[in-house]
Scaffold this motif. Sequence first.
Motif, PDB file in Angstrom:
ATOM      1  N   ARG A   1      -6.727   1.492  -6.753  1.00  0.00           N
ATOM      2  CA  ARG A   1      -6.514   1.327  -5.311  1.00  0.00           C
ATOM      3  C   ARG A   1      -6.391  -0.158  -4.977  1.00  0.00           C
ATOM      4  N   GLN A   2      -5.675  -0.493  -3.921  1.00  0.00           N
ATOM      5  CA  GLN A   2      -5.626  -1.891  -3.484  1.00  0.00           C
ATOM      6  C   GLN A   2      -5.703  -1.985  -1.968  1.00  0.00           C
TER       7      GLN A   2
ATOM      8  N   LEU B   1       0.854  -1.190   0.000  1.00  0.00           N
ATOM      9  CA  LEU B   1       0.000   0.000   0.000  1.00  0.00           C
ATOM     10  C   LEU B   1       0.885   1.233   0.000  1.00  0.00           C
ATOM     11  N   THR B   2       1.035   1.839  -1.162  1.00  0.00           N
ATOM     12  CA  THR B   2       1.954   2.965  -1.284  1.00  0.00           C
ATOM     13  C   THR B   2       1.245   4.203  -1.824  1.00  0.00           C
ATOM     14  N   GLY B   3      -0.100   4.226  -1.705  1.00  0.00           N
ATOM     15  CA  GLY B   3      -0.856   5.295  -2.357  1.00  0.00           C
ATOM     16  C   GLY B   3      -1.093   4.839  -3.780  1.00  0.00           C
ATOM     17  N   CYS B   4      -2.275   5.147  -4.341  1.00  0.00           N
ATOM     18  CA  CYS B   4      -2.640   4.482  -5.597  1.00  0.00           C
ATOM     19  C   CYS B   4      -2.195   5.262  -6.833  1.00  0.00           C
ATOM     20  N   GLU B   5      -1.046   5.926  -6.734  1.00  0.00           N
ATOM     21  CA  GLU B   5      -0.589   6.701  -7.878  1.00  0.00           C
ATOM     22  C   GLU B   5      -0.343   5.802  -9.093  1.00  0.00           C
TER      23      GLU B   5
END
Lengths: 251, 352
Positions: B205-206, B197-201
Motif C-alpha cells: 500500500r502507499q 494511488l491506484t489500489g495496491c494490487e
Amino acid sequence: MEKKVFGRPKSLVDVKSHFCPGCHHGIAHRILAETIDHFGLREKTVGVACVGCAVFLYDYIDVDVAEAPHGRAPAVATGVKRAQPDKFVFTYQGDGDLAAIGTSEVIHAANRGENITVLFVNNTTYGMTGGQMAPTTMLGQKTSTSPYGRDFRKDGYPIKMAELLATLEGTAYSARVATSTPGQIRKAKEAVKKAFEMQMKEMGFSIVEFLSTCPTNWGMKPLDAQKRVLGEMSEYFPLGVYKERKQADFL
Amino acid sequence: MDQRVFMKGNEAICVGAIAAGCRFYYGYPITPQNDIPEYMSAHLRAMGGTFLQAESEIATINFILGTSASGKRVMTSSSGPGISLMQEGLSYMAGSELPAVIVNISRSGPGLGGIAPSQGDYFQAVKCGGHGGYRMPVLAPHSVQEMYSLAMLAFDLADKYRNPAMILGDAIVGQMKEPFLQTTYVSTVSPEKPWALTGCEGRPRQHVKSLYLKDNAIEVHNWKLHAKYRRMQEEEVRYEDYHLDDAKIAVVAFGTAARVSKTAIQWARREGIKTGMLRPITLFPFPSSHLDEVARRVDIVLVIEMNTGQMLEDVKASTTCHDKIRFLGKPCAMPTPEEIHRELRKLSGRGE
Ligand SMILES: Cc1ncc(C[n+]2csc(CCOP(=O)(O)OP(=O)(O)O)c2C)c(N)n1
Ligand code: SF4
C-alpha cells in the motif's frame, strides 16, 4: 480438528493502535477492514483520510490512502472516483471534520450522488484538538469551549447528519449505528456492508454514521462512556436506516 | 501537423491543456475566466474526459487533489478570489507533492475588487499564497500563442517536479483573440507515476500525505521540498530579451504589461531612444541573475506592472543597482502604450 473462528482481518495492519482506551475509532477501523476483506476489495480500494484522531487511518488499513485537508475528504474522494471509477473509494471522517468545516463538501458529494462511501464517526466533540464543542455536541454537554454546557440559544442544536443527508436525492444509503454492544457491532457491520454494496452497484452516495466515544475528552471511564452512547446519545441520535435506495436512477 | 488557428487566449489554454493530455477539468465560475470551464465542458466529456463544476473553489482544488493522486493530468482555472479559496488545497498539494495546473486569470483586488485586468496576484502566486512555505512554477503568458504553449509546458513542469504549476494571466491575454500556431505537443517527462494511488494490487500500500509528526520527519520533508524549489531555480528560468542588446533603458514587465510595452518600445526606438525589455516568462523561478547582468549594463531599469509594485520587490532583490530602478504601475488597468512611451521619453531626457 481445530478450526479458527476469529482472527485479524487481512486488511488490518498488525501494529499497536494510538487510540485512547475505550475509544471506538478502533472498532470502526476493524469493521471497515473486515468489510474490505469480505468483498475482496483490498487491492482496488483508495481510502481518504481526514484530519482529527482518524488521520492515521493509513497506519492501520492496508490499502492506498490519500490525506485530505480538514473536512474536504468527500471532495478528494470525488476526484479519486472520477479519475478511477473502477476503484472502491471511501472516506473516514470525524464529526468536527464532516459536520463542521466539511458540511459543504459532504452535502454536495451526496447530492451529486457521488459513488463513494463515507464512514462518519460521531463522538460529539473534537477529539484530537482537545475536546472542544462540535456541531454534534449535545445540549448541556460541557466541553472545553462550552464550559457551561451547550446552550441552544447561543450555540445552536446538535446536528443530525444521517437524517439530513438522507433527504438528498443523490444519497443511496444513510444509516446510524453504534458499537457499544456486540449486537450493535453486528448491525453496524451489516450497515457498512450495505453502504459498500451501494457503491459497488453504482447506486450513489452512501454514509454510515457511527455513534462513538471519546472517554478522554468526555472525562469519563470507558464503561461510563459506553453508557452515555447507549443512553442520551442514542436517544437524540436514533439508530437506524434513514434511506436505502432500491434502484439506481439510471436503471 | 502544426496549424494556424484564431482564437481567444482563454480558449488557447484549453487547447494546449487537451493537447498535453489533460482529460480532467474541475472549476467554479468567476469572471474573467469563464471561457475556460465553458470550453472544457463543451469538449472534455465528448472525448471521454471529465468536466465537473464544483460547489466552490475549495471543493475544486480538492477534486484536483484526488484526481492528481490518482495519477491523472488535471487542471482548474479561476481568478483572484477563487484562487484565494484554493490556497489551502494548494498548500496540501505542495506538501503531498502532487502535480496539477492552476490557471489564474486574475482580476483586481483585494477583496471582491473589480473585474478589471490586473497583476495584483503576483505576491500570492510567486511567494506562496498558502500556509507553510512552498513554491510553484509560475508562467506568465503575454500572447495567445503563449497561452497555448505555456499550458503544455505547465503540465510538464508540474509532473517533472510533482508540484502544482500556475499560469498567471489577466483579462486581456484571456480575452484577446489572435492567430497562433498550434504546434504538436511533445512531452519532456516520463508518463510513469509509480506513486499514484491506484489500489495496491501487486505492491505494498502507499500513501499521499503531508502530515509528518514523528521525530524530525517534517524537517527532512521540508529540506527535500526546498531542494526541489532550488532545482527549479537552476533549471527552469525562462525569459525573453526584446531589443536589449544596445539598450540604455531596460523595461522589466510580464504578461499584458509586457505586451503593451513592446508597442511603446517600438515607438521610442523609431525616435532613436535606445530601449529594450527583459520579460520574465517564469515569475518563479525569477530570472534574477540575468536581470542583475542587464541592470549593470543599462542606465535605467523601468519596472512596469499592473499593480502598485509587486514584482518590483523581486527586481530589487536581484540587483544592487537600486539607483537605476524606476517604476510605472497601475493597480486596476492596463497602462497604455502612450503612457509608457511618454515615460520612456521622459527617462531618456526628451521631456514630455
Ligand atoms: C483548517 C483546519 N482547521 C483546524 C484544524 C485543527 N483540527 C485538527 S483535528 C480537528 C477536529 C477533529 O475533530 P473530529 O473530526 O470530530 O475528529 P476526532 O479527533 O474527534 O476523531 C481540528 C479542528 C485543522 N487541522 N485544519
Ligand atoms: S482523543 Fe477521543 S477520539 Fe481521539 S483517540 Fe482519544 S478517545 Fe478516541
